[in-house]
Design a protein around this motif. Structure first.
Motif, short mmCIF file in Angstrom:
data_model
loop_
_atom_site.label_atom_id
_atom_site.label_comp_id
_atom_site.label_asym_id
_atom_site.label_seq_id
_atom_site.Cartn_x
_atom_site.Cartn_y
_atom_site.Cartn_z
N UNK A 94 16.85 1.58 -9.78
CA UNK A 94 15.41 1.74 -9.62
C UNK A 94 14.75 2.32 -10.86
N UNK A 95 15.49 3.12 -11.63
CA UNK A 95 14.95 3.66 -12.86
C UNK A 95 13.82 4.62 -12.62
N UNK A 96 12.97 4.78 -13.65
CA UNK A 96 11.91 5.78 -13.58
C UNK A 96 10.85 5.43 -12.55
N UNK A 97 10.69 4.15 -12.23
CA UNK A 97 9.65 3.75 -11.26
C UNK A 97 10.08 4.01 -9.82
N UNK A 98 11.39 4.07 -9.57
CA UNK A 98 11.93 4.41 -8.24
C UNK A 98 11.33 3.58 -7.12
N UNK A 99 11.10 2.29 -7.37
CA UNK A 99 10.37 1.49 -6.39
C UNK A 99 11.05 0.19 -6.02
N UNK A 100 12.23 -0.09 -6.56
CA UNK A 100 12.82 -1.41 -6.33
C UNK A 100 13.16 -1.69 -4.88
N UNK A 101 13.68 -0.73 -4.11
CA UNK A 101 13.91 -1.02 -2.69
C UNK A 101 12.62 -1.37 -1.95
N UNK A 102 11.54 -0.69 -2.30
CA UNK A 102 10.25 -0.98 -1.68
C UNK A 102 9.80 -2.41 -2.00
N UNK A 103 9.98 -2.81 -3.25
CA UNK A 103 9.60 -4.16 -3.65
C UNK A 103 10.49 -5.21 -3.00
N UNK A 104 11.76 -4.88 -2.82
CA UNK A 104 12.67 -5.83 -2.18
C UNK A 104 12.24 -6.10 -0.74
N UNK A 105 11.82 -5.05 -0.04
CA UNK A 105 11.33 -5.22 1.32
C UNK A 105 10.04 -6.03 1.32
N UNK A 114 -0.93 -7.98 3.89
CA UNK A 114 -2.32 -7.58 4.01
C UNK A 114 -2.56 -6.09 3.92
N UNK A 115 -1.51 -5.32 3.60
CA UNK A 115 -1.64 -3.86 3.54
C UNK A 115 -1.34 -3.38 2.12
N UNK A 116 -2.22 -2.56 1.54
CA UNK A 116 -1.97 -2.05 0.19
C UNK A 116 -0.93 -0.94 0.21
N UNK A 117 -0.06 -0.95 -0.79
CA UNK A 117 0.95 0.08 -0.99
C UNK A 117 0.76 0.63 -2.39
N UNK A 118 0.72 1.94 -2.54
CA UNK A 118 0.54 2.54 -3.86
C UNK A 118 1.56 3.64 -4.08
N UNK A 119 2.16 3.64 -5.27
CA UNK A 119 3.13 4.66 -5.67
C UNK A 119 2.71 5.22 -7.01
N UNK A 120 2.61 6.55 -7.10
CA UNK A 120 2.27 7.24 -8.35
C UNK A 120 3.41 8.16 -8.74
#
Length: 266
Positions: A126-137, A228-234
């Motif tokens: 996932x690296x510094x963004x830590x978001x790849x599992x979320x994107x996979x889903x 149809x739902x926004x997801x945001x990660x900071x």
């Protein structure tokens, strides 16, 4: 009763001994949960001299001759482009970090073909963004849009681009595809490429590059439209971040390695 998970610990070679490779190698050498460190391949063997417990291989061929279970690439985009396919063809699993190598369509095609053919498997932390599992889903559910925003100090953008005028990197100075951005900044957009690979691809993932004189260090912002739902990660900016860490990239690698032998996998 014998625990089947304890009967075999995989062996791992770390390819590259910079800031991230050093942290990963030292953690594995210390016996943290995960594979056994077989050694490292370092461009400068003297850089490993401070860690006498770490074996240094003369080159990648010497490392492959020991038949490791996996290689963690922490070297450079050029190294991943040149050696990634050979590692996979040799039947060794590859954890790839220098993801901007994928910005070259020919390299991306070659790595994908080698991963598809195997027998080695290609894994991306996932690296510094830590978001790849979320994107996979989200990809499984259906992604409508992925937008990534990466903010550094203008002086940092100037430094990594080899420019002397930092003013040109103040505010939003680039918006386009991840492939185009990674071609321009091949050493600093690995997180963005990982996001693109896990989601819509390098050509259909939008990235905005921003220079903020008040940021302090860095900030990542990821926006996903799925179902149809926004997801945001900071992520960031860090508070008083020391030069050697914290480093979510290194820890994402260590977490991925530990999961290979965990009894419970998240």
């Amino acid at each position: 009763m014998t625990d089947p998970l304890s009967e075999h610990r995989e062996t791992c070679v770390v390819l590259g001994y910079g800031r991230i490779g050093r942290r990963v190698a030292r953690a594995l050498a210390a016996g943290d949960n995960g594979p056994v460190l077989a050694g490292v391949v370092a461009r400068d063997a003297q850089a490993v001299a401070a860690d006498p417990a770490v074996r240094v291989f003369a080159d990648l061929d010497a490392a492959l001759a020991t038949a490791p279970d996996l290689i963690v690439e922490c070297a450079s985009p050029a190294t991943l482009a040149a050696a990634g396919s050979d590692i996979l063809v040799a039947g060794v699993d590859l954890v790839a970090l220098s993801l901007t190598a994928f910005a070259d369509p020919a390299v991306e095609a070659r790595l994908r073909e080698a991963a598809d053919a195997g027998p080695g498997r290609l894994s991306i932390p996932s690296g510094a963004a830590a978001a790849l599992p979320l994107l996979r889903v989200a990809r499984k559910a259906g992604i409508e849009k992925v937008r990534f925003r990466q903010t550094y100090l203008p002086s940092h953008w100037a430094k990594i681009s080899g420019e002397t005028d930092a003013l040109q990197f103040t505010g939003s100075f680039f918006e386009g595809s991840v492939r185009a951005a990674a071609s321009r900044f091949p050493f600093n957009l690995n997180a963005a490429v990982g996001v693109a690979l896990a989601g819509l691809g390098l050509d259909d993932t939008t990235i905005e590059l921003v220079g903020d004189p008040a940021i302090g260090n860095m900030r990542y912002a990821l926006d996903i439209e799925s179902l149809g739902a926004p997801i945001r990660l900071d992520i960031g900016p860090y508070r008083d971040r020391p030069s050697e860490g914290p480093d979510h990239t290194a820890y994402s690698i260590l977490a991925m390695l530990a999961a290979r032998s965990d009894a419970i996998i998240f």
